[in-house]
Design a protein around this motif. Structure first.
Motif, PDB file in Angstrom:
ATOM      1  N   LYS A 185       0.832  -1.208   0.000  1.00  6.76           N
ATOM      2  CA  LYS A 185       0.000   0.000   0.000  1.00  6.76           C
ATOM      3  C   LYS A 185       0.865   1.256   0.000  1.00  6.76           C
ATOM      4  O   LYS A 185       0.562   2.242  -0.703  1.00  6.76           O
ATOM      5  CB  LYS A 185      -0.906   0.009   1.227  1.00  6.76           C
ATOM      6  N   ALA A 186       1.930   1.244   0.783  1.00  6.27           N
ATOM      7  CA  ALA A 186       2.798   2.418   0.853  1.00  6.27           C
ATOM      8  C   ALA A 186       3.434   2.716  -0.498  1.00  6.27           C
ATOM      9  O   ALA A 186       3.650   3.886  -0.853  1.00  6.27           O
ATOM     10  CB  ALA A 186       3.880   2.191   1.917  1.00  6.27           C
ATOM     11  N   ILE A 244      -5.879  -3.749  -2.457  1.00  2.43           N
ATOM     12  CA  ILE A 244      -4.785  -4.495  -1.826  1.00  2.43           C
ATOM     13  C   ILE A 244      -5.273  -5.155  -0.539  1.00  2.43           C
ATOM     14  O   ILE A 244      -4.930  -6.309  -0.235  1.00  2.43           O
ATOM     15  CB  ILE A 244      -3.588  -3.568  -1.547  1.00  2.43           C
ATOM     16  N   GLY A 245      -6.098  -4.442   0.235  1.00  3.26           N
ATOM     17  CA  GLY A 245      -6.627  -5.008   1.468  1.00  3.26           C
ATOM     18  C   GLY A 245      -7.497  -6.222   1.221  1.00  3.26           C
ATOM     19  O   GLY A 245      -7.516  -7.167   2.016  1.00  3.26           O
ATOM     20  N   ARG A 246      -8.251  -6.201   0.106  1.00  5.43           N
ATOM     21  CA  ARG A 246      -9.103  -7.346  -0.236  1.00  5.43           C
ATOM     22  C   ARG A 246      -8.338  -8.444  -0.966  1.00  5.43           C
ATOM     23  O   ARG A 246      -8.852  -9.550  -1.163  1.00  5.43           O
ATOM     24  CB  ARG A 246     -10.266  -6.885  -1.105  1.00  5.43           C
ATOM     25  N   GLY A 247      -7.098  -8.151  -1.392  1.00  3.25           N
ATOM     26  CA  GLY A 247      -6.313  -9.124  -2.144  1.00  3.25           C
ATOM     27  C   GLY A 247      -6.731  -9.242  -3.589  1.00  3.25           C
ATOM     28  O   GLY A 247      -6.491 -10.289  -4.216  1.00  3.25           O
ATOM     29  N   SER A 248      -7.349  -8.169  -4.152  1.00  2.00           N
ATOM     30  CA  SER A 248      -7.850  -8.225  -5.532  1.00  2.00           C
ATOM     31  C   SER A 248      -7.136  -7.259  -6.461  1.00  2.00           C
ATOM     32  O   SER A 248      -7.589  -7.048  -7.581  1.00  2.00           O
ATOM     33  CB  SER A 248      -9.362  -7.917  -5.538  1.00  2.00           C
ATOM     34  N   SER A 249      -6.027  -6.687  -6.038  1.00  6.65           N
ATOM     35  CA  SER A 249      -5.297  -5.740  -6.883  1.00  6.65           C
ATOM     36  C   SER A 249      -4.562  -6.494  -7.990  1.00  6.65           C
ATOM     37  O   SER A 249      -3.921  -7.525  -7.737  1.00  6.65           O
ATOM     38  CB  SER A 249      -4.314  -4.936  -6.037  1.00  6.65           C
ATOM     39  N   VAL A 250      -4.657  -5.967  -9.211  1.00  7.03           N
ATOM     40  CA  VAL A 250      -3.981  -6.625 -10.339  1.00  7.03           C
ATOM     41  C   VAL A 250      -2.492  -6.355 -10.330  1.00  7.03           C
ATOM     42  O   VAL A 250      -1.725  -7.050 -11.019  1.00  7.03           O
ATOM     43  CB  VAL A 250      -4.591  -6.146 -11.679  1.00  7.03           C
ATOM     44  N   ASN A 251      -2.056  -5.367  -9.550  1.00  3.85           N
ATOM     45  CA  ASN A 251      -0.640  -5.015  -9.512  1.00  3.85           C
ATOM     46  C   ASN A 251       0.055  -5.527  -8.240  1.00  3.85           C
ATOM     47  O   ASN A 251       1.255  -5.358  -8.091  1.00  3.85           O
ATOM     48  CB  ASN A 251      -0.478  -3.499  -9.604  1.00  3.85           C
ATOM     49  N   ASP A 292       4.243  10.740   2.827  1.00  2.83           N
ATOM     50  CA  ASP A 292       5.379  10.137   3.558  1.00  2.83           C
ATOM     51  C   ASP A 292       5.221   8.625   3.700  1.00  2.83           C
ATOM     52  O   ASP A 292       5.511   8.042   4.741  1.00  2.83           O
ATOM     53  CB  ASP A 292       5.535  10.781   4.935  1.00  2.83           C
ATOM     54  N   PHE A 293       4.712   8.005   2.624  1.00  2.00           N
ATOM     55  CA  PHE A 293       4.568   6.545   2.559  1.00  2.00           C
ATOM     56  C   PHE A 293       3.639   5.990   3.640  1.00  2.00           C
ATOM     57  O   PHE A 293       3.792   4.856   4.080  1.00  2.00           O
ATOM     58  CB  PHE A 293       5.938   5.868   2.640  1.00  2.00           C
ATOM     59  N   VAL A 294       2.689   6.818   4.046  1.00  5.88           N
ATOM     60  CA  VAL A 294       1.646   6.360   4.970  1.00  5.88           C
ATOM     61  C   VAL A 294       0.372   6.179   4.149  1.00  5.88           C
ATOM     62  O   VAL A 294      -0.230   7.161   3.709  1.00  5.88           O
ATOM     63  CB  VAL A 294       1.404   7.370   6.108  1.00  5.88           C
ATOM     64  N   PRO A 295      -0.049   4.940   3.884  1.00  2.00           N
ATOM     65  CA  PRO A 295      -1.224   4.728   3.020  1.00  2.00           C
ATOM     66  C   PRO A 295      -2.488   5.301   3.651  1.00  2.00           C
ATOM     67  O   PRO A 295      -2.668   5.272   4.876  1.00  2.00           O
ATOM     68  CB  PRO A 295      -1.284   3.210   2.885  1.00  2.00           C
ATOM     69  N   CYS A 296      -3.358   5.807   2.760  1.00  2.00           N
ATOM     70  CA  CYS A 296      -4.596   6.406   3.258  1.00  2.00           C
ATOM     71  C   CYS A 296      -5.598   5.360   3.688  1.00  2.00           C
ATOM     72  O   CYS A 296      -6.434   5.602   4.571  1.00  2.00           O
ATOM     73  CB  CYS A 296      -5.210   7.298   2.176  1.00  2.00           C
ATOM     74  N   GLY A 297      -5.563   4.180   3.057  1.00  2.00           N
ATOM     75  CA  GLY A 297      -6.484   3.113   3.408  1.00  2.00           C
ATOM     76  C   GLY A 297      -7.874   3.286   2.855  1.00  2.00           C
ATOM     77  O   GLY A 297      -8.744   2.453   3.098  1.00  2.00           O
ATOM     78  N   LYS A 298      -8.106   4.382   2.088  1.00  2.00           N
ATOM     79  CA  LYS A 298      -9.448   4.661   1.584  1.00  2.00           C
ATOM     80  C   LYS A 298      -9.524   4.663   0.065  1.00  2.00           C
ATOM     81  O   LYS A 298     -10.612   4.493  -0.494  1.00  2.00           O
ATOM     82  CB  LYS A 298      -9.928   6.012   2.117  1.00  2.00           C
ATOM     83  N   CYS A 299      -8.424   4.884  -0.611  1.00  2.00           N
ATOM     84  CA  CYS A 299      -8.449   4.925  -2.071  1.00  2.00           C
ATOM     85  C   CYS A 299      -8.689   3.537  -2.647  1.00  2.00           C
ATOM     86  O   CYS A 299      -8.600   2.523  -1.941  1.00  2.00           O
ATOM     87  CB  CYS A 299      -7.150   5.521  -2.608  1.00  2.00           C
TER      88      CYS A 299
END
Length: 549
Positions: free
Chosen positions: A60-61, A82-89, A69-76
């Protein structure tokens, strides 16, 4: 919407939320800020300590376009995917189910493709130690020289199973077991956020069962919340998880320290009424004795070496103040011996009972030290003998026999004082020194009467074969000479036979005196303060006394 378990709901979303792994989060943040992040990272450590979560946070960072500063927002969208494990990247691969060489070849073929957005394409391989040898070999070249947009993050609980060729190509991060205080604090935050009432000692017990794994502790908390209807107490935690009551462990140690057999028996009954497994109870007792020793020897630093709630530490400290470290070592060794015997026992209850009773009867080390100190001054106290230290001597009122040369001259003619039996014993002993054969024959006779100048010698029926010998003229002539020499008188000698139970022959007199002497020595030994102390410490009694020469 289906229920989301606590372990997933409260999964950390940033490095600041990562519990107990500050050395990991700080290193990764510094690497991101200084652009020194390696292309291959290996996360290793016990289960439930944040390895996969850290891999996702790092992804995420790198991928979040909103955070600073490499602190993920967690909302985008990127953070959510990434949190759900469904990111293609961000491709997550389960090493346990994709452990063959074909899966790694497929991965190697897709590595060259650039990410659909952003600058990094991240591969997270969980349980990487499950890959086959061929799969590891197929991964070597790609892992050593990947495209500049690719980052490999591997996680494992068994780093020793990974080939050295893989280890040498990765930067390794070791995750530690999370301290109980931090796990307890995290569980407390979760309970407050979810409107759950929880006692501190109950949360500590749950954290302890997690054994340094926050995920395990969260799963247990989920179970206890369901059982207790959001009101968690220590008794409910013990009941639902089948644990040993910590208060019972403290009571057990107190009873052992006091050497109270009655309390130990009561505790044994409570242990089996509560249905505790003897093996689990013995292991918990061992751990608590270890904690007691650490509290004793660590001084004011006990909070650094013992991971316990403050209330329990205070209880152990109070007990430790009454003991020496050696006392605790002794109890621990006895408990360890019992714990080793339990798995081999057909009835573990018997072993546990005997172990606790044996520990309750063990001597205190301080008593042994006092006993040892008393040995050094024993010669100045009421010792059982009056010889020099480390030597054996007869009691003062029993004169030891003095040896004399075989050719010694007869002593002055004086009749021995005392009863007729004692006079006869003294005479026979003097004769034995100058004429052993005659003395041995007279040894089985007794003085039946002494009337004027007539001396009557009695011979028991068991020794009638001596009659002819004692009536022999030559024998009586020698005996009269000895009587004149030692008693100063001339006697006419008569020999009679008879069977008297009280016949005081020199042999019987000697045996009687020996018994009296042994009884007096035994009394002196039993009355000696050192012996009394030893008997009290070891709960023993004297069975035999042997004099050394």
């Amino acid at each position: 919407m289906s229920y989301e378990v606590i372990a997933r709901k409260w999964r950390p979303g940033s490095f600041s939320e990562l519990v107990g792994q500050e050395h990991i989060s700080q290193t990764l943040l510094n690497a991101l800020k200084s652009q020194r992040l390696p292309h291959a990272l290996l996360f290793t450590g016990p289960r439930g300590t944040g390895k996969t979560s850290s891999a996702r946070i790092l992804a995420k960072a790198l991928r979040c376009q909103v955070g600073e500063d490499f602190v993920p927002c967690g909302k985008c969208d990127e953070c959510q995917d990434i949190g759900r494990g469904s990111s293609v990247n961000v491709i997550e691969i389960d090493g346990a189910s994709n452990n063959g060489v074909e899966a790694i070849r497929e991965l190697r073929d897709t590595v060259a493709y650039r990410p659909s957005s952003g600058h990094h394409k991240i591969y997270i391989i969980d349980e990487v130690h499950m890959l086959s040898t061929s799969a590891f070999n197929a991964l070597l070249k790609t892992l050593e020289e990947p495209p500049e947009h690719v980052i490999f993050i591997m996680a494992t609980t068994e780093v020793h199973k990974i080939p050295n060729t893989i280890l040498s190509r990765c930067q390794r991060f070791d995750f530690r077991r999370i301290p109980l205080t931090q796990v307890t604090g995290r569980l407390s935050e979760i309970c407050k956020a979810d409107d759950v009432t929880a006692a501190e000692d109950a949360l500590w017990m749950i954290a302890r069962q997690g054994e340094g794994s926050l995920r395990d502790a969260q799963s247990l908390l989920d179970q206890v919340i369901t059982f207790s209807n959001k009101e968690i107490t220590l008794d409910k935690v013990i009941e639902v998880l089948g644990l040993t009551d910590r208060r019972l462990l403290v009571e057990t140690i107190e009873a052992l320290v006091e050497r109270s057999t009655d309390r130990v028996v009561d505790i044994v009954v409570r242990v089996f009424k509560a249905g505790y497994d003897p093996r689990v109870f013995s292991q918990d007792l061992l751990e608590q004795l270890k904690n007691l020793l650490m509290v004793k020897v660590s001084g004011k630093r006990y909070n650094e070496v013992v991971d316990l709630p403050q209330v329990e530490i205070d209880q152990l400290k109070k007990i430790a103040d009454t003991l020496t470290a050696e006392d605790i070592h002794l109890l621990f060794d006895m408990a360890l011996k019992g714990a080793e015997d339990l798995p081999r026992a057909q009835d573990p209850r018997i072993v546990l009972e005997m172990m606790l009773l044996r520990m309750s009867a063990a001597p205190r080390i301080q008593n042994l030290l006092n006993l040892k100190a008393g040995v050094a001054v024993a010669p100045t106290t009421q010792a059982p003998s009056h010889a020099a230290p480390n030597q054996s001597a007869p009691p003062q009122n029993v004169a030891p026999q003095q040896s004399a040369p075989a050719n010694a001259a007869p002593q002055a003619a004086t009749m021995a004082p005392g009863s007729d039996s004692e006079k006869w014993l003294s005479l026979v002993q003097r004769i034995k020194k100058v004429n052993g054969v005659m003395g041995a024959q007279l040894n089985n006779t007794f003085l039946k009467s002494l009337d004027g100048k007539t001396l009557t010698i009695g011979i028991p029926k068991a020794n009638q074969f001596l009659v002819d010998r004692l009536q022999d003229n030559e024998f009586q002539k020698k005996l009269r000479n000895y009587l004149r020499t030692y008693w100063g008188q001339d006697f006419q000698i008569q020999v009679e036979t008879g069977d008297s139970q009280s016949a005081a022959t020199p042999v019987k007199l000697k045996e009687q005196k020996q018994q009296e002497r042994q009884a007096e020595v035994r009394k002196q030994v039993e009355d000696h303060p050192l012996v009394r102390s030893a008997s009290e410490v070891f709960k023993t009694k004297i069975t035999a006394i042997k004099e050394t020469k």
